[in-house]
Design a protein around this motif. Structure first.
Motif, PDB file in Angstrom:
ATOM      1  N   THR A  23       0.834  -1.194   0.000  1.00  0.00           N
ATOM      2  CA  THR A  23       0.000   0.000   0.000  1.00  0.00           C
ATOM      3  C   THR A  23       0.872   1.248   0.000  1.00  0.00           C
ATOM      4  N   PHE A  24       0.521   2.191  -0.854  1.00  0.00           N
ATOM      5  CA  PHE A  24       1.254   3.444  -0.948  1.00  0.00           C
ATOM      6  C   PHE A  24       0.294   4.614  -0.777  1.00  0.00           C
ATOM      7  N   GLU A  25       0.796   5.688  -0.203  1.00  0.00           N
ATOM      8  CA  GLU A  25      -0.008   6.866   0.048  1.00  0.00           C
ATOM      9  C   GLU A  25       0.517   8.021  -0.795  1.00  0.00           C
ATOM     10  N   TYR A  26      -0.378   8.810  -1.338  1.00  0.00           N
ATOM     11  CA  TYR A  26      -0.011   9.967  -2.154  1.00  0.00           C
ATOM     12  C   TYR A  26      -0.974  11.103  -1.856  1.00  0.00           C
ATOM     13  N   PHE A  27      -0.560  12.314  -2.140  1.00  0.00           N
ATOM     14  CA  PHE A  27      -1.448  13.452  -1.927  1.00  0.00           C
ATOM     15  C   PHE A  27      -2.228  13.715  -3.202  1.00  0.00           C
ATOM     16  N   SER A  28      -3.542  13.809  -3.068  1.00  0.00           N
ATOM     17  CA  SER A  28      -4.415  14.075  -4.201  1.00  0.00           C
ATOM     18  C   SER A  28      -4.829  15.541  -4.197  1.00  0.00           C
ATOM     19  N   ALA A  29      -4.370  16.287  -5.176  1.00  0.00           N
ATOM     20  CA  ALA A  29      -4.800  17.680  -5.307  1.00  0.00           C
ATOM     21  C   ALA A  29      -6.274  17.754  -5.679  1.00  0.00           C
ATOM     22  N   LYS A  30      -6.743  16.760  -6.427  1.00  0.00           N
ATOM     23  CA  LYS A  30      -8.145  16.723  -6.828  1.00  0.00           C
ATOM     24  C   LYS A  30      -9.056  16.631  -5.613  1.00  0.00           C
ATOM     25  N   VAL A  31      -8.697  15.781  -4.660  1.00  0.00           N
ATOM     26  CA  VAL A  31      -9.528  15.548  -3.484  1.00  0.00           C
ATOM     27  C   VAL A  31      -9.159  16.500  -2.349  1.00  0.00           C
ATOM     28  N   GLY A  32      -7.872  16.800  -2.239  1.00  0.00           N
ATOM     29  CA  GLY A  32      -7.427  17.721  -1.204  1.00  0.00           C
ATOM     30  C   GLY A  32      -6.862  17.064   0.031  1.00  0.00           C
ATOM     31  N   ASN A  33      -6.609  15.771  -0.035  1.00  0.00           N
ATOM     32  CA  ASN A  33      -5.983  15.085   1.090  1.00  0.00           C
ATOM     33  C   ASN A  33      -5.237  13.853   0.589  1.00  0.00           C
ATOM     34  N   SER A  34      -4.631  13.135   1.516  1.00  0.00           N
ATOM     35  CA  SER A  34      -3.873  11.940   1.142  1.00  0.00           C
ATOM     36  C   SER A  34      -4.820  10.793   0.811  1.00  0.00           C
ATOM     37  N   ARG A  35      -4.423  10.014  -0.152  1.00  0.00           N
ATOM     38  CA  ARG A  35      -5.207   8.849  -0.581  1.00  0.00           C
ATOM     39  C   ARG A  35      -4.253   7.658  -0.694  1.00  0.00           C
ATOM     40  N   LYS A  36      -4.843   6.454  -0.785  1.00  0.00           N
ATOM     41  CA  LYS A  36      -4.041   5.238  -0.823  1.00  0.00           C
ATOM     42  C   LYS A  36      -4.333   4.421  -2.070  1.00  0.00           C
ATOM     43  N   MET A  37      -3.339   3.667  -2.485  1.00  0.00           N
ATOM     44  CA  MET A  37      -3.515   2.684  -3.544  1.00  0.00           C
ATOM     45  C   MET A  37      -2.586   1.512  -3.257  1.00  0.00           C
ATOM     46  N   MET A  38      -2.972   0.348  -3.751  1.00  0.00           N
ATOM     47  CA  MET A  38      -2.115  -0.824  -3.658  1.00  0.00           C
ATOM     48  C   MET A  38      -1.443  -1.042  -4.997  1.00  0.00           C
ATOM     49  N   ILE A  39      -0.181  -1.457  -4.944  1.00  0.00           N
ATOM     50  CA  ILE A  39       0.598  -1.652  -6.169  1.00  0.00           C
ATOM     51  C   ILE A  39       1.284  -3.011  -6.115  1.00  0.00           C
ATOM     52  N   TYR A  40       1.080  -3.772  -7.163  1.00  0.00           N
ATOM     53  CA  TYR A  40       1.735  -5.074  -7.316  1.00  0.00           C
ATOM     54  C   TYR A  40       2.911  -4.918  -8.266  1.00  0.00           C
ATOM     55  N   THR A  41       4.081  -5.360  -7.820  1.00  0.00           N
ATOM     56  CA  THR A  41       5.247  -5.439  -8.696  1.00  0.00           C
ATOM     57  C   THR A  41       5.605  -6.912  -8.857  1.00  0.00           C
ATOM     58  N   PRO A  42       5.924  -7.339 -10.061  1.00  0.00           N
ATOM     59  CA  PRO A  42       6.102  -8.770 -10.341  1.00  0.00           C
ATOM     60  C   PRO A  42       7.417  -9.321  -9.813  1.00  0.00           C
ATOM     61  N   PRO A  43       7.560 -10.630  -9.796  1.00  0.00           N
ATOM     62  CA  PRO A  43       8.832 -11.234  -9.388  1.00  0.00           C
ATOM     63  C   PRO A  43       9.980 -10.681 -10.224  1.00  0.00           C
ATOM     64  N   GLY A  44      11.064 -10.351  -9.554  1.00  0.00           N
ATOM     65  CA  GLY A  44      12.233  -9.858 -10.272  1.00  0.00           C
ATOM     66  C   GLY A  44      12.163  -8.416 -10.697  1.00  0.00           C
ATOM     67  N   TYR A  45      11.184  -7.675 -10.221  1.00  0.00           N
ATOM     68  CA  TYR A  45      11.055  -6.258 -10.590  1.00  0.00           C
ATOM     69  C   TYR A  45      12.363  -5.523 -10.317  1.00  0.00           C
ATOM     70  N   SER A  46      12.863  -4.808 -11.321  1.00  0.00           N
ATOM     71  CA  SER A  46      14.129  -4.090 -11.164  1.00  0.00           C
ATOM     72  C   SER A  46      14.226  -2.983 -12.192  1.00  0.00           C
ATOM     73  N   ASP A  47      15.268  -2.180 -12.050  1.00  0.00           N
ATOM     74  CA  ASP A  47      15.477  -1.071 -12.986  1.00  0.00           C
ATOM     75  C   ASP A  47      16.173  -1.517 -14.269  1.00  0.00           C
ATOM     76  N   ASN A  48      16.323  -2.825 -14.440  1.00  0.00           N
ATOM     77  CA  ASN A  48      16.956  -3.336 -15.659  1.00  0.00           C
ATOM     78  C   ASN A  48      15.996  -3.396 -16.837  1.00  0.00           C
ATOM     79  N   GLN A  49      14.714  -3.166 -16.590  1.00  0.00           N
ATOM     80  CA  GLN A  49      13.754  -3.155 -17.674  1.00  0.00           C
ATOM     81  C   GLN A  49      12.621  -2.187 -17.345  1.00  0.00           C
ATOM     82  N   ARG A  50      11.787  -1.923 -18.336  1.00  0.00           N
ATOM     83  CA  ARG A  50      10.632  -1.057 -18.133  1.00  0.00           C
ATOM     84  C   ARG A  50       9.361  -1.896 -18.252  1.00  0.00           C
TER      85      ARG A  50
END
Length: 265
Positions: free
Chosen positions: A29-56
């Protein structure tokens, strides 16, 4: 049977249970500030096995229903398990999955009368937040490819309607769109696809699916019928079940294998 009607086998037994000795991705779970809403909001993010900066990576934005929030897929759908198993079987293109809260309002919890006018409006207001805040956030903070052909948008029920409304209304942002058991918030087909030739030219995949016992199936039926009349290529998948999680998990299993692949319906 019409030319866009797809017959698929139900996902195999165990598809939503971890296989033995497979690499696992992460879901947080990650939190970010939403200018649209005016407060912090949350989202869940899945990164796959082996996620790295070696690819996009490509990005699937996966939306919840009217009774859920950013955790709904995680708590009921086991998306990380389904996707990890598919990665282990070499059936997925590299992608991360973003599960935001589609109710864009200060109190974005699924509580009280879910059909209050302001809560329904918040699902419409989410379009601006997704396009102008969430997507830029993801593309600034993750190793992802930037471009419409690298973005998919799908969701269940209310989120299915959002996916069709937002995706088909913003073909410059999304090339892969899926509506799972889309709810009555879905715009009329003529509004969704006012220019069939443009939609056909720009989309890589348009997916519609629904359980045959679903009381809301008429929404998907009328959308499919219009697309069929206008010769807009799409997948129409009728499956066993109602308005429930076995249907939506099965949809994710199939839809995720088609996106970001050398495929065009």
């Amino acid at each position: 049977m019409d030319k866009y009607h797809l017959i698929l086998n139900t996902a195999p037994a165990g598809y939503d249970q971890y296989g033995d000795n497979i690499a696992r991705g992460k879901i947080d779970t990650f939190e970010y500030f939403s200018a649209k809403v005016g407060n912090s909001r949350k989202m869940m993010i899945y990164t796959p096995p082996g996620y790295s900066d070696n690819q996009r990576y490509n990005v699937l934005y996966l939306l919840h229903g009217i009774g859920g929030d950013e955790t709904e897929w995680y708590h009921h759908g086991n998306p990380q398990v389904i996707l990890d198993n598919l990665y282990a079987a070499s059936k997925l293109a590299p992608m991360i999955v973003v599960m935001p809260n589609g109710r864009a309002m200060p109190n974005d919890r699924a509580e009280g009368n879910l059909f209050d006018t302001d809560k329904l409006q918040a699902f419409e207001d989410f379009e601006s937040e997704l396009l102008h805040e969430i997507i830029p956030y993801i593309e600034s903070n993750y190793w992802v490819q930037i471009g419409r052909e690298n973005r998919a948008l799908a969701g269940l029920s209310m989120g299915g309607g959002q996916s069709l409304n937002i995706g088909l209304g913003n073909l410059d942002h999304f090339a892969w769109i899926g509506g799972f058991s889309s709810a009555p918030n879905t715009k009329a087909p003529e509004q969704l696809v006012p220019n069939p030739e443009e939609t056909t030219a720009k989309l890589k995949l348009l997916w519609l699916s629904c359980g045959v016992l679903d009381n809301l199936k008429y929404v998907s039926d009328q959308t499919h019928a219009y697309l069929d009349r206008q010769n807009v290529p799409h997948i129409w998948y009728e499956e066993s079940g109602g308005h429930d999680w076995p249907v939506w998990k099965n949809d994710l299993y199939h839809f995720s294998q088609l996106i970001f692949q050398p495929f065009q319906c």
